[in-house]
Scaffold this motif. Structure first.
Motif, PDB file in Angstrom:
ATOM      1  N   UNK A   1       0.846  -1.147   0.024  1.00 55.88           N
ATOM      2  CA  UNK A   1       0.060  -0.011  -0.070  1.00 55.88           C
ATOM      3  C   UNK A   1       1.057   1.149   0.081  1.00 55.88           C
ATOM      4  N   UNK A   2       0.949   1.980  -0.993  1.00 56.90           N
ATOM      5  CA  UNK A   2       1.762   3.038  -0.975  1.00 56.90           C
ATOM      6  C   UNK A   2       1.348   4.132  -0.516  1.00 56.90           C
ATOM      7  N   UNK A   3      -0.093   4.477  -0.670  1.00 53.70           N
ATOM      8  CA  UNK A   3      -0.523   5.523  -0.016  1.00 53.70           C
ATOM      9  C   UNK A   3      -2.205   5.032   0.573  1.00 53.70           C
ATOM     10  N   UNK A   4      -2.656   5.700   1.368  1.00 49.95           N
ATOM     11  CA  UNK A   4      -3.904   4.974   1.889  1.00 49.95           C
ATOM     12  C   UNK A   4      -4.582   6.200   2.640  1.00 49.95           C
ATOM     13  N   UNK A   5      -6.154   6.075   2.792  1.00 49.50           N
ATOM     14  CA  UNK A   5      -6.758   6.657   3.625  1.00 49.50           C
ATOM     15  C   UNK A   5      -6.724   6.168   5.165  1.00 49.50           C
ATOM     16  N   UNK A   6      -6.542   6.997   6.280  1.00 49.05           N
ATOM     17  CA  UNK A   6      -6.197   6.132   7.483  1.00 49.05           C
ATOM     18  C   UNK A   6      -7.589   6.555   8.237  1.00 49.05           C
ATOM     19  N   UNK A   7      -8.023   5.483   8.847  1.00 45.46           N
ATOM     20  CA  UNK A   7      -9.424   5.911   9.634  1.00 45.46           C
ATOM     21  C   UNK A   7      -9.060   5.324  11.134  1.00 45.46           C
ATOM     22  N   UNK A   8      -9.131   6.353  12.051  1.00 48.11           N
ATOM     23  CA  UNK A   8      -8.738   5.950  13.474  1.00 48.11           C
ATOM     24  C   UNK A   8      -9.781   6.442  14.458  1.00 48.11           C
ATOM     25  N   UNK A   9      -9.637   5.524  15.430  1.00 46.23           N
ATOM     26  CA  UNK A   9     -10.835   5.927  16.634  1.00 46.23           C
ATOM     27  C   UNK A   9      -9.883   6.005  17.835  1.00 46.23           C
ATOM     28  N   UNK A  10     -10.389   7.112  18.508  1.00 47.43           N
ATOM     29  CA  UNK A  10      -9.827   7.260  19.824  1.00 47.43           C
ATOM     30  C   UNK A  10      -8.263   7.413  19.868  1.00 47.43           C
TER      31      UNK A  10
END
Lengths: 288, 287
Positions: free
Chosen positions: B96-105
């Motif tokens: 994965x060269x680039x990605x959208x990150x989804x994070x919680x807390x």
């Protein structure tokens, strides 16, 4: 807030009593979701309406005594015959010739009566936990409850002994909470329970008393004229109507039986995805 | 039983610690659902995976200290830079060269840090209820010391190293009710407790005592934020102050969506709204 609002709402007056109905979607065939025991109104179908209405036309109506319909203490308005006549009045009002009809619990009797008395208006029926005096253990409990129903209740009354006319009048909400605690015996049912209690508070003991005075259901009247395809859903942990009743109803009607594992009395609420997919599969087969 | 099983899974070793990852779907772009922290593993995203993987390639992994990943010991093993570098290691391992990150807390915080430090790898961040390190803390979380021996274990006094060590199960049962303060959360609470019991008190305490963010002025740190950012925060969150996200949105120019009356556990308690917002955000940043 609702996931899906009706495309059409209205009311029809049958024999002096106003009945509220709602119509969702415009697909084919039409699915008529029947009212059940008037202790709750037809919002208990709320997890079916948005899914079914994407493909079919969905018609719901409230029976007398709750929801959008008029309250009455006339016992004759709470018989399976009366519900069948109400359903026909609603189908006529919305211009529907034939429908697949789905009924829960006492709504199972109403659905059977509709199909047996008007076979030309009903293309198929699905019954969910139908409340029918078919299996001995269930029959015994119902008989015992009926025997005690009009007697004074003891001070330390518990369990099904709360199914008692005087108790309803004295402690309606407590009875309601007992009944839906039994109905939703699956874990994580807090929302389902609260919804049902709230709906039950939209009617009251005098309405349920009138409903209780209806004559016992004649099984020949219910099953005699059933010629359409039948599907029965029944939770194998149903504490309101024994699973054995659903087995017997499917046998009598030559219908299909879907037993839902670890499910209580209202699997359309507690297991909606499974229920909706199975119902859709049935509709597709009978509509083909 | 799961609604959606992984198409591929594997392990990547970084700095001696194994990280277990899963890949779902093959759409574009890739979304990395970053594990919250060591208290909870990747199943916390179970209400997102089936929906998002219909549209995108979704990568999840278990954090150091929980699930199928390694159990490093010592607070230095739980400092923020490890959690950020773990994101990049999983991205490298999954091509994965680039990605959208989804994070919680906590992983919302670490996703935000990753976006500032590695803007070439991070296309955008959806950060749900993240602490921000801006000094905006809910008053009830500042009453008791985390490390002192207390003479009470009432409510927030449970959030204390001694209570956690001596009564780990009771702690995680209590803490789950703080994450899921919304009504009708019994299933989410039970899930959370089960996941918390896959780690232990020592790991949790190490991660609590570790440096969770760079030791610098975070307001100026966030001024370097150039990546698209969507913040989602419940205004009844009992763990992280909603006001903190208001300030973070102001500092970064990001978008803040406030969920009226919602607590901390948004992905599990408001999955439809969260999923639709993530999708809408990804469509915009990927366009």
């Amino acid at each position: 807030m609702r996931a899906r609002y009706p495309d059409e709402t209205g009311s029809v007056t049958r024999d002096g009593l106003s009945l509220g109905y709602e119509v969702y979607g415009n697909g084919d065939p039409t699915i008529l979701l029947m009212p059940t025991w008037t202790i709750i109104h037809v919002r208990f179908w709320k997890y079916q309406i948005p899914d079914l209405a994407r493909r079919y036309r969905v018609v719901t109506f409230d029976g007398p005594g709750n929801g959008l319909s008029q309250r009455t203490t006339d016992p004759d308005r709470y018989t399976p015959d009366a519900y069948a006549a109400d359903a026909i009045a609603v189908l006529d009002a919305v211009g529907v010739d034939r429908a697949v009809v789905v009924g829960l619990s006492r709504g199972g009797s109403y659905t059977l009566r509709l199909a047996s008395s008007h076979p030309d208006r009903v293309s198929a029926i699905a019954l969910v936990g139908p409340a029918l005096p078919l299996a001995p253990p269930y029959l015994e409990r119902v008989t015992r409850t009926v025997e005690r129903f009009l007697k004074p209740y003891p001070e330390d009354v518990t369990g099904w002994d709360k199914y008692n006319l005087a108790y309803w009048h004295d402690h309606y909400e407590d009875f309601v909470r007992f009944f839906f605690d039994e109905s939703f015996n699956e874990p994580h049912s807090t929302k389902a329970f609260e919804d049902a209690v709230r709906w039950a508070m939209e009617t009251g003991p005098e309405i349920l008393e009138a409903e209780s005075k209806t004559a016992p259901t004649d099984l020949d009247d219910l099953f005699g004229g059933i010629v359409c395809p039948v599907l029965v859903f029944h939770g194998n942990s149903d504490r309101i109507v024994d699973h054995a009743v659903g087995v017997e109803a499917a046998r009598i009607t030559n219908g299909s039986l879907i037993t839902i594992g670890d499910a209580g009395h209202m699997p359309m609420v507690r297991d909606p995805v499974f229920f909706n997919l199975a119902l859709r599969d049935f509709i597709e087969r009978v509509a083909a | 039983m799961r609604a959606r099983l992984a198409d591929k899974d594997g392990f990547v070793a970084r700095d001696g610690i194994n990280l277990y990852y899963e890949i779902y779907g093959d759409g574009d772009p890739t979304l990395v659902l970053v594990p919250t922290w060591c208290l909870i593993h990747s199943r916390a995203w179970k209400m997102q995976i089936p929906y998002l993987s219909r549209h995108y390639r979704v990568v999840t992994y278990d954090p150091r200290g929980n699930g199928k990943s390694g159990r490093p010991r010592g607070k230095s093993e739980h400092s923020w830079h490890h959690y950020v570098d773990d994101i990049l290691a999983v991205m490298d391992a999954t091509g994965t060269t680039e990605a959208v990150l989804v994070g919680l807390s906590m992983s919302g915080l670490w996703s935000n840090i990753a976006a500032v430090l590695h803007p070439d790898r991070v296309m955008g961040v959806v950060s749900l209820a993240p602490p921000a390190g801006l000094g905006i803390v809910l008053p009830h979380r500042e009453v008791h010391s985390y490390t002192d021996v207390l003479d009470t274990d009432e409510d927030w006094a449970k959030d204390n190293v001694h209570f956690i060590r001596d009564h780990y199960r009771e702690y995680v049962e209590w803490f789950a009710t703080k994450i899921f303060s919304d009504p009708h959360s019994t299933k989410q609470i039970e899930d959370n407790i089960a996941w918390s019991l896959e780690t232990d008190a020592d790991s949790l305490i190490d991660s609590d005592l570790a440096d969770v963010r760079p030791q610098e002025d975070m307001a100026s740190f966030y001024s370097r934020f150039t990546t698209p950012l969507l913040l989602i925060h419940g205004d009844a969150d009992l763990l992280v102050a909603h006001e903190s996200s208001v300030e973070l949105a102001r500092l970064t120019g990001g978008t803040l969506v406030t969920f009226r009356g919602s607590g901390h556990g948004l992905p599990a308690r408001e999955p439809v709204r969260v999923n639709l917002l993530i999708r809408d955000f990804v469509e915009r940043v990927a366009a």
